[in-house]
Design an enzyme around this catalytic site. Structure first.
Site, PDB file in Angstrom:
ATOM      1  CG  HIS A   1      12.750  18.526  34.696  1.00 15.74           C
ATOM      2  ND1 HIS A   1      13.270  19.650  35.287  1.00 15.74           N
ATOM      3  CD2 HIS A   1      12.043  18.958  33.619  1.00 15.74           C
ATOM      4  CE1 HIS A   1      12.916  20.718  34.599  1.00 15.74           C
ATOM      5  NE2 HIS A   1      12.157  20.328  33.576  1.00 15.74           N
ATOM      6  CD  GLU A   2      16.629  16.915  41.205  1.00 14.29           C
ATOM      7  OE1 GLU A   2      16.924  17.938  41.843  1.00 14.29           O
ATOM      8  OE2 GLU A   2      15.921  16.028  41.696  1.00 14.29           O
ATOM      9  CG  HIS A  50       9.572  21.088  37.076  1.00 17.35           C
ATOM     10  ND1 HIS A  50       9.742  20.083  36.154  1.00 17.35           N
ATOM     11  CD2 HIS A  50       8.985  22.106  36.392  1.00 17.35           C
ATOM     12  CE1 HIS A  50       9.263  20.457  34.981  1.00 17.35           C
ATOM     13  NE2 HIS A  50       8.810  21.695  35.086  1.00 17.35           N
ATOM     14  CD  GLN A 108       2.179  28.056  29.473  1.00 21.52           C
ATOM     15  OE1 GLN A 108       1.615  28.447  30.497  1.00 21.52           O
ATOM     16  NE2 GLN A 108       3.462  27.736  29.480  1.00 21.52           N
ATOM     17  CG  MET A 147      17.524  18.896  33.792  1.00 12.29           C
ATOM     18  SD  MET A 147      17.122  18.152  35.380  1.00 12.29           S
ATOM     19  CE  MET A 147      18.643  17.263  35.659  1.00 12.29           C
ATOM     20  NE  ARG A 156       7.418  22.125  24.703  1.00 18.31           N
ATOM     21  CZ  ARG A 156       6.931  23.203  25.335  1.00 18.31           C
ATOM     22  NH1 ARG A 156       7.741  23.975  26.042  1.00 18.31           N
ATOM     23  NH2 ARG A 156       5.653  23.507  25.263  1.00 18.31           N
TER      24      ARG A 156
HETATM   25  P1  AMP Z   1       7.162  24.252  33.116  1.00 18.46           P
HETATM   26  O1  AMP Z   1       6.614  23.023  33.772  1.00 18.46           O
HETATM   27  O2  AMP Z   1       8.043  23.968  31.951  1.00 18.46           O
HETATM   28  O3  AMP Z   1       6.101  25.288  32.862  1.00 18.46           O
HETATM   29  O4  AMP Z   1       8.141  24.905  34.182  1.00 18.46           O
HETATM   30  C1  AMP Z   1       7.689  25.224  35.477  1.00 18.46           C
HETATM   31  C2  AMP Z   1       8.736  26.038  36.177  1.00 18.46           C
HETATM   32  O5  AMP Z   1       9.952  25.293  36.249  1.00 18.46           O
HETATM   33  C3  AMP Z   1       9.064  27.341  35.439  1.00 18.46           C
HETATM   34  O6  AMP Z   1       9.232  28.367  36.401  1.00 18.46           O
HETATM   35  C4  AMP Z   1      10.351  27.009  34.737  1.00 18.46           C
HETATM   36  O7  AMP Z   1      11.160  28.152  34.507  1.00 18.46           O
HETATM   37  C5  AMP Z   1      11.007  26.084  35.739  1.00 18.46           C
HETATM   38  N1  AMP Z   1      12.010  25.243  35.106  1.00 18.46           N
HETATM   39  C6  AMP Z   1      11.877  24.490  33.988  1.00 18.46           C
HETATM   40  N2  AMP Z   1      13.050  23.887  33.676  1.00 18.46           N
HETATM   41  C7  AMP Z   1      13.942  24.279  34.617  1.00 18.46           C
HETATM   42  C8  AMP Z   1      15.335  24.002  34.850  1.00 18.46           C
HETATM   43  N3  AMP Z   1      16.039  23.203  34.046  1.00 18.46           N
HETATM   44  N4  AMP Z   1      15.926  24.575  35.913  1.00 18.46           N
HETATM   45  C9  AMP Z   1      15.230  25.401  36.736  1.00 18.46           C
HETATM   46  N5  AMP Z   1      13.917  25.693  36.574  1.00 18.46           N
HETATM   47  C10 AMP Z   1      13.285  25.135  35.533  1.00 18.46           C
END
Ligand code: AMP
Length: 288
Positions: free
Chosen positions: A39-40, A42, A66, A189, A192
């Site tokens: 999403h935005e 990432h 995890q 964002m 989930r």
């Molecule tokens: P995930 O795919 O949930 O493991 O997240 C991958 C990376 O994206 C991690 O470093 C998260 O902290 C970051 N991330 C997830 N959601 C957001 C968000 N809303 N704003 C900024 N970074 C995010």
């Protein structure tokens, strides 16, 4: 931004050879680790990485270590083709999309665990979670050999835990945090958020709303961290589908509990809304 088709790499040894060549040519590599369903939030990290290095690698790997046994590993959204398209639009050079066996070869028995920082906040609610995060991040670093890696401040504790791992192991990689990207109504964002029903989605706003109200009070001079945390808890628990796991104020760098706001602190929350676990946080800057 010019559009390049990213190279899709599935094997660790192929990525290592690529990284060796880029390093030998004097180019700087940035890594953005993700679990996909981008999403935005990432994509903002990928753009940040784009500005920090000559080559950007985004990894997409739903890391089983995890997830707890009762968590959402099986139904976690997977949409690799769409993710590659999104990353192509940003000009990411490499998408690393390894199989489970590539990251965890059968018979492996090595873990990386940061103690202390993982004891509080999300730690007790997700036993083994941070051990899974640090282990996979170390393995991704070993594969992509980045000069810099970008993580979201949305997962604030994770960011600090990764920083500590890098410091303790003297890993030669710079860790950069990117700001939390939010929906128009403030909800952070998250991949989930897609699990939420319309009612859940609407009630999920309470996390961010509570944090903002508390931050406004802190900016107006309120110094009692416990009082602010209690306000956030009450705001969220007004919502019938929401159940708070924790609301805490911690030192922004060490994650030590804070009682009086006399230093930079993070106000962090975890709640289950409509069956989905959500987290959010705001940094409370030191005010004179
Ligand atoms: P995930 O795919 O949930 O493991 O997240 C991958 C990376 O994206 C991690 O470093 C998260 O902290 C970051 N991330 C997830 N959601 C957001 C968000 N809303 N704003 C900024 N970074 C995010």
């Amino acid at each position: 931004m010019s559009r390049t088709e990213p190279r899709i790499v599935e094997r660790v040894d192929e990525l290592q050879r690529w990284a060796d060549r880029e390093r030998a040519a004097g180019r700087r590599i940035a890594l953005v680790p993700t679990m996909g369903a981008l999403h935005e939030g990432h994509l903002s990290l990928a753009r940040l990485a784009r500005g920090l290095a000559d080559r950007v690698v985004a990894s997409i790997f739903v890391n089983p270590t995890q997830f707890g046994p009762t968590e959402d590993l099986e139904c976690y959204p997977r949409e690799l083709d769409a993710d590659v398209e999104r990353l192509a639009a940003i000009g990411v050079e490499v998408v690393f999309a390894p199989s489970l066996e590539e990251i965890y070869p059968p018979g492996d028995s090595t873990w990386i665990e940061v103690e202390g920082l993982t004891d509080g906040m999300c730690g007790p609610f997700r036993p083994g979670h941070f051990r899974g995060v640090t282990t996979v991040v170390a393995r991704l670093f070993h594969a992509a050999k980045p000069h810099v890696a970008v993580f979201g401040e949305k997962d604030y504790q994770q960011l600090q835990v990764v920083r500590r791992m890098v410091r303790d192991l003297r890993l030669d990689v710079e860790i950069v945090g990117g700001p939390t990207v939010r929906e128009a109504d403030g909800l952070a964002m998250s991949s989930r958020n897609a699990y939420l029903s319309p009612e859940g989605r609407s009630q999920a706003r309470a996390l961010c709303a509570g944090l903002l109200e508390a931050r406004a009070l802190a900016q107006a001079g309120e110094r009692d961290a416990g009082y602010l945390a209690e306000l956030v808890r009450e705001r969220i628990e007004k919502e019938p589908l929401a159940e708070v796991q924790y609301v805490e104020v911690r030192d922004a760098a060490t994650l030590e509990p804070v009682e009086r706001l006399n230093r930079r602190a993070v106000l962090a929350v975890a709640a289950v809304v409509d069956g989905t676990r959500l987290i959010d946080n705001l940094v409370l800057e030191e005010t004179p």
